[in-house]
Design an enzyme around this catalytic site. Sequence first.
Site, PDB file in Angstrom:
ATOM      1  N   SER B 115       0.648  -1.205   0.064  1.00 54.47           N
ATOM      2  CA  SER B 115       0.181   0.131   0.045  1.00 54.47           C
ATOM      3  C   SER B 115       0.857   1.371  -0.003  1.00 54.47           C
ATOM      4  O   SER B 115       0.366   2.345   0.340  1.00 54.47           O
ATOM      5  CB  SER B 115      -0.896   0.193   1.280  1.00 54.47           C
ATOM      6  OG  SER B 115      -0.488   0.791   2.265  1.00 54.47           O
ATOM      7  N   CYS B 116       2.228   1.049  -0.221  1.00 58.68           N
ATOM      8  CA  CYS B 116       3.121   2.331   0.132  1.00 58.68           C
ATOM      9  C   CYS B 116       3.000   3.010  -1.282  1.00 58.68           C
ATOM     10  O   CYS B 116       3.481   2.519  -2.126  1.00 58.68           O
ATOM     11  CB  CYS B 116       4.276   1.731   0.786  1.00 58.68           C
ATOM     12  SG  CYS B 116       5.423   3.062   0.935  1.00 58.68           S
TER      13      CYS B 116
END
Lengths: 276, 276
Positions: B115-116
């Site tokens: 998710s970064c």
Amino acid sequence: MTYSPGIARLPIQKIRDAAILEAFDELAVEEPLEIRLQYGPSGNRREQPISITMRTPGHDAELATGFLFTEGIIHHASAILRTETDRPNSILVVLGENIPLDLGRLQRHFYTSSSCGVCGKSSLEALRTVCPSPQPAAAWQLDADLIYSLPDRLLQQQQLFETTGGLHAAALFHQEGTFLSLREDIGRHNALDKLIGSALLEEKLPLSRHILLLSGRACFELIQKAAMAGIQIVAAVGAPSSLAVELAQEYDITLIGFLRDQRFNIYTGSGRIHIR
Amino acid sequence: MTYSPGIARLPIQKIRDAAILEAFDELAVEEPLEIRLQYGPSGNRREQPISITMRTPGHDAELATGFLFTEGIIHHASAILRTETDRPNSILVVLGENIPLDLGRLQRHFYTSSSCGVCGKSSLEALRTVCPSPQPAAAWQLDADLIYSLPDRLLQQQQLFETTGGLHAAALFHQEGTFLSLREDIGRHNALDKLIGSALLEEKLPLSRHILLLSGRACFELIQKAAMAGIQIVAAVGAPSSLAVELAQEYDITLIGFLRDQRFNIYTGSGRIHIR
């Protein structure tokens, strides 16, 4: 550096021609946020870290909530009993005992998201397994004049951006044009997760009578998140990507790009826009 | 949509005042790229997918190579026997038989990156385990006039951006100001991975006598990648983040931001800049 929420102030040198000016500058704060899940039946509770994102501190509970929702890990705000900021830059999301958790999905999520700058999904196919089918389009139209007015109204609300020049914003307007909410973050996906998380916590989903305004470009991941929240009109100040347009088409989302200087482009769903 | 490498052309409606103009627009192409590793001793070869990134097609082998290097998974170009584009939007990186692979690191990588949006690392601490210690600073200085000239020279080279408005660029200049290379991508981290991957394949690392120019903002992940490549001067057209500045300070990187209109800010390492 001196920090205030979301902003770091530090001494710099401003150079112009042959002149050096010692000055202070304000930067968007970027810090990691770890999201951990606590889940499982009573007597067999487990904890698992599921994500680290680089974000601008503030609205962390909304960010975690929005992230879990737009990634398809939870489906209702009621799945979350509470959130705890029990460590610096870490948030624990405590799920209800009866919330089924697809660990396979989490596993896939680890994989598909790694290194991924603009997207938490591997492909349109992966998205289809998460995202609800397109909803029947609401029968409402938006005046072009209202759309022209959105960026100025966003700027009035954007406070951090003004000083740092380094934040993305996502804002929500009602279909009549009323400003509803704004979130800012160094990551554009985080700004949108915060915005959607906030709406989810206020039980406002689906956002089918709302306009989403994005301060920058529109990429696949942002349209995916908008689709998860039931948003049908997305307007971006910047350019859309090819995959953003494909996804908007598939989910019957009206996608507007390059909204600035009293003009815009319609990429999909022009039926919802009324040109006087 | 009609696709050419990196660009998608499609019919849109341009709206201005009450006028609708049917037109064509060119978008930056965004597509997933899966990176898979083949590794292990002869007789016990294994294959593992390690990443999916949304990228603009083109220079995929450089992207995969640069990604593996800047993430600390390989340390030399010679670790890679060859790359194979054996499936659409997927690249297989075949490592040598004797290349040690830290599967624990890969595992951590899955976790820390999920998710970064702007970063493949969980924290400065995580980075320290990957990134070489700061090198002794080279004793050279850059004239402010040379720095002023970089954005214009980047624009001359940027072809895709001109038409789509949707791509990030990373460019490399030699310390005398000679333009060396440019890569563009919908993800700024991909543009930099392509640039560094290309330099790695040409055995030009470390880039300690080079200037890295970024077309947009400078966040943590970009400075981390620059540090891995031994780059000592980074100039960004946009704003840096707080963590980018901290990291630049730690690795003795000169960090310039808001480089435009014949002016710039120096955030760290001003000793390398000569103001006449």
